[in-house]
Design an enzyme around this catalytic site. Sequence first.
Site, PDB file in Angstrom:
ATOM      1  N   CYS A 177       0.832  -1.210   0.000  1.00 34.99           N
ATOM      2  CA  CYS A 177       0.000   0.000   0.000  1.00 34.99           C
ATOM      3  C   CYS A 177       0.860   1.252   0.000  1.00 34.99           C
ATOM      4  O   CYS A 177       0.915   1.992  -0.972  1.00 34.99           O
ATOM      5  CB  CYS A 177      -0.901   0.012   1.221  1.00 34.99           C
ATOM      6  SG  CYS A 177      -1.712  -1.540   1.447  1.00 34.99           S
TER       7      CYS A 177
HETATM    8  N1  SAJ Z   1       6.490   2.454   8.610  1.00 38.94           N
HETATM    9  C1  SAJ Z   1       7.588   3.194   9.025  1.00 38.94           C
HETATM   10  N2  SAJ Z   1       7.404   4.188   9.944  1.00 38.94           N
HETATM   11  C2  SAJ Z   1       6.157   4.477  10.445  1.00 38.94           C
HETATM   12  C3  SAJ Z   1       5.044   3.717   9.994  1.00 38.94           C
HETATM   13  C4  SAJ Z   1       5.226   2.714   9.080  1.00 38.94           C
HETATM   14  O1  SAJ Z   1       8.713   2.959   8.592  1.00 38.94           O
HETATM   15  O2  SAJ Z   1       6.053   5.372  11.282  1.00 38.94           O
HETATM   16  C5  SAJ Z   1       6.682   1.426   7.599  1.00 38.94           C
HETATM   17  C6  SAJ Z   1       6.213   0.058   8.060  1.00 38.94           C
HETATM   18  O3  SAJ Z   1       7.237  -0.626   8.740  1.00 38.94           O
HETATM   19  C7  SAJ Z   1       5.879  -0.629   6.741  1.00 38.94           C
HETATM   20  C8  SAJ Z   1       5.398   0.534   5.882  1.00 38.94           C
HETATM   21  O4  SAJ Z   1       5.877   1.729   6.489  1.00 38.94           O
HETATM   22  O5  SAJ Z   1       7.024  -1.179   6.152  1.00 38.94           O
HETATM   23  C9  SAJ Z   1       3.886   0.589   5.779  1.00 38.94           C
HETATM   24  O6  SAJ Z   1       3.332   0.410   7.076  1.00 38.94           O
HETATM   25  P1  SAJ Z   1       1.809   0.868   7.352  1.00 38.94           P
HETATM   26  O7  SAJ Z   1       1.351   0.317   8.629  1.00 38.94           O
HETATM   27  O8  SAJ Z   1       1.725   2.335   7.223  1.00 38.94           O
HETATM   28  O9  SAJ Z   1       1.044   0.280   6.094  1.00 38.94           O
HETATM   29  P2  SAJ Z   1       0.297  -1.081   5.780  1.00 38.94           P
HETATM   30  O10 SAJ Z   1       0.543  -1.302   4.344  1.00 38.94           O
HETATM   31  O11 SAJ Z   1       0.571  -2.201   6.704  1.00 38.94           O
HETATM   32  O12 SAJ Z   1      -1.215  -0.734   6.001  1.00 38.94           O
HETATM   33  C10 SAJ Z   1      -1.676   0.545   5.694  1.00 38.94           C
HETATM   34  C11 SAJ Z   1      -2.710   0.776   6.773  1.00 38.94           C
HETATM   35  N3  SAJ Z   1      -1.908   1.238   7.915  1.00 38.94           N
HETATM   36  C12 SAJ Z   1      -2.191   2.193   8.809  1.00 38.94           C
HETATM   37  O13 SAJ Z   1      -3.046   3.002   8.607  1.00 38.94           O
HETATM   38  C13 SAJ Z   1      -1.422   2.186  10.091  1.00 38.94           C
HETATM   39  C14 SAJ Z   1      -3.770   1.562   6.268  1.00 38.94           C
HETATM   40  O14 SAJ Z   1      -3.283   2.857   6.074  1.00 38.94           O
HETATM   41  C15 SAJ Z   1      -4.336   1.113   4.957  1.00 38.94           C
HETATM   42  O15 SAJ Z   1      -5.621   0.597   5.120  1.00 38.94           O
HETATM   43  C16 SAJ Z   1      -3.502   0.077   4.269  1.00 38.94           C
HETATM   44  O16 SAJ Z   1      -2.168   0.520   4.373  1.00 38.94           O
HETATM   45  C17 SAJ Z   1      -3.961  -0.027   2.832  1.00 38.94           C
HETATM   46  O17 SAJ Z   1      -4.443  -1.113   2.488  1.00 38.94           O
HETATM   47  O18 SAJ Z   1      -3.910   0.993   2.135  1.00 38.94           O
END
Ligand code: SAJ
Length: 435
Positions: free
Chosen positions: A277
């Site tokens: 995502c």
């Molecule tokens: N990450 C960082 N630093 C942060 C947050 C995340 O490095 O502060 C990294 C994570 O380790 C990961 C990547 O970014 O590698 C993405 O993590 P994420 O939790 O933001 O994304 P996804 O793909 O697991 O899920 C997200 C959902 N997450 C959150 O909102 C917390 C949501 O936004 C969406 O529903 C989903 O993507 C989607 O399907 O679009």
Amino acid sequence: MGDKQVSKDLPGNASAQPISDLAIVGLGYVGLPLAVSAVQAGLRVLGYDIDTQRTASLARGQSHIRDVPDKALQEALDHGLQFSSDPDLLQSTDAIAIAVPTPLNAGQPDLSSVISAGETVADILRAGQLVVLESTTYPGTTEEVLLPILETRSGLYAGRNFSLAYSPERVDPANASWTIRNTPKLVAGLDAASTHRARILYSHICEEVVTVSGIREAEMAKLLENTYRHVNIALMNEMSVFCNEMEIDLWEAISAAATKPFGFEPFYPGPGVGGHCIPIDPSFLSYRVRQLGYPFRFVELATEINDRMPSYVVQRLGRSLNNASLPVRGSKVLLVGVAYKADVNDDRESPAIPIAVKLAQLGAEIAFLDPLVESFNPGSGKVTRFTDPGAAGMWCDIAVILAPHSVVDLDLLVSAAPLVLDTRGVIKGDSVERL
Ligand code: SAJ
């Protein structure tokens, strides 16, 4: 093709039509949890996927999605959830939700799954059905790509013979607090009746349904959510590099800033941005903006910064080994967590992959410790897998924490490993350096 059936107008009270059953096209990390949630809400549900092996194993109660344990799947099966790869069965439900992948292909949005799903649905579509697209995509996809397919191949008209809406998924893998049920659900219909029918559908499943005035605004809202994350993560990643040089503990600065009860949300540096995502969805938006003749600079810069993090991690590993008078070549490097983030079993787009490739190119010997990922092959061959943190720590010259799954005993690992580079700010110790 063409008028397969007499084009019956939706009844005048179409928006009041009850919705008691739902078909879901695409049974991945969005579709399968949606199917189970819809059954739990009392709907009759058909899960459809082109992958016959997937539908067959699901029908046997075997889940491939960590957020849907076999037990929850079996309960849904016991309550009537059906799986099939026969598209004709899609004709039997009041509503059809399309939840198929929208990846990038050579940096360009790849809508091939949306298009083929739309064709499958169009070929069975009957008057009175509601079609909802859930996949994350650029503004305009529902009305400019999906709608023409549905109308042309079915001979039916959206808004007149069938309803059409967009409702973006908001599944956060491994998030036990926010579920499909308690996360507000956006819906936007092509017309008032479509909006109302989408509200009726999702009001069964979600505690809160939010109407958006237009489909493109709903498509944009989803991209805004993920672009916001993408850009803020990149900001932290860029800050981590110069804070390290300035010998400032950015993790401490972030937790201090996070005490501000308004106007600040903490994001954290990491080894790179994985998953299907965040690294991808913002590029859908920048693709659309470029069609206007200019770049979406924030997203392109954030992508550049996030994509650079794996190399930076390898550079930091080299520096740590060098400080211990160890060359990278021949050193044993343990990757702790190869999934793209903690507590998921998915290594798609994981930063562990480029890190492993770069380390192998430098002559390091790598192994991994990840109880959630059975095997890891970053392209240079299968990597040795440890299951015990103590043994893994004793084996390596340095351990790098990439995805700190809550089930992994990091204290044991740190007590055994000579050196640790923690890219997630999850542990402290004399032998531990942080990103
Ligand atoms: N990450 C960082 N630093 C942060 C947050 C995340 O490095 O502060 C990294 C994570 O380790 C990961 C990547 O970014 O590698 C993405 O993590 P994420 O939790 O933001 O994304 P996804 O793909 O697991 O899920 C997200 C959902 N997450 C959150 O909102 C917390 C949501 O936004 C969406 O529903 C989903 O993507 C989607 O399907 O679009």
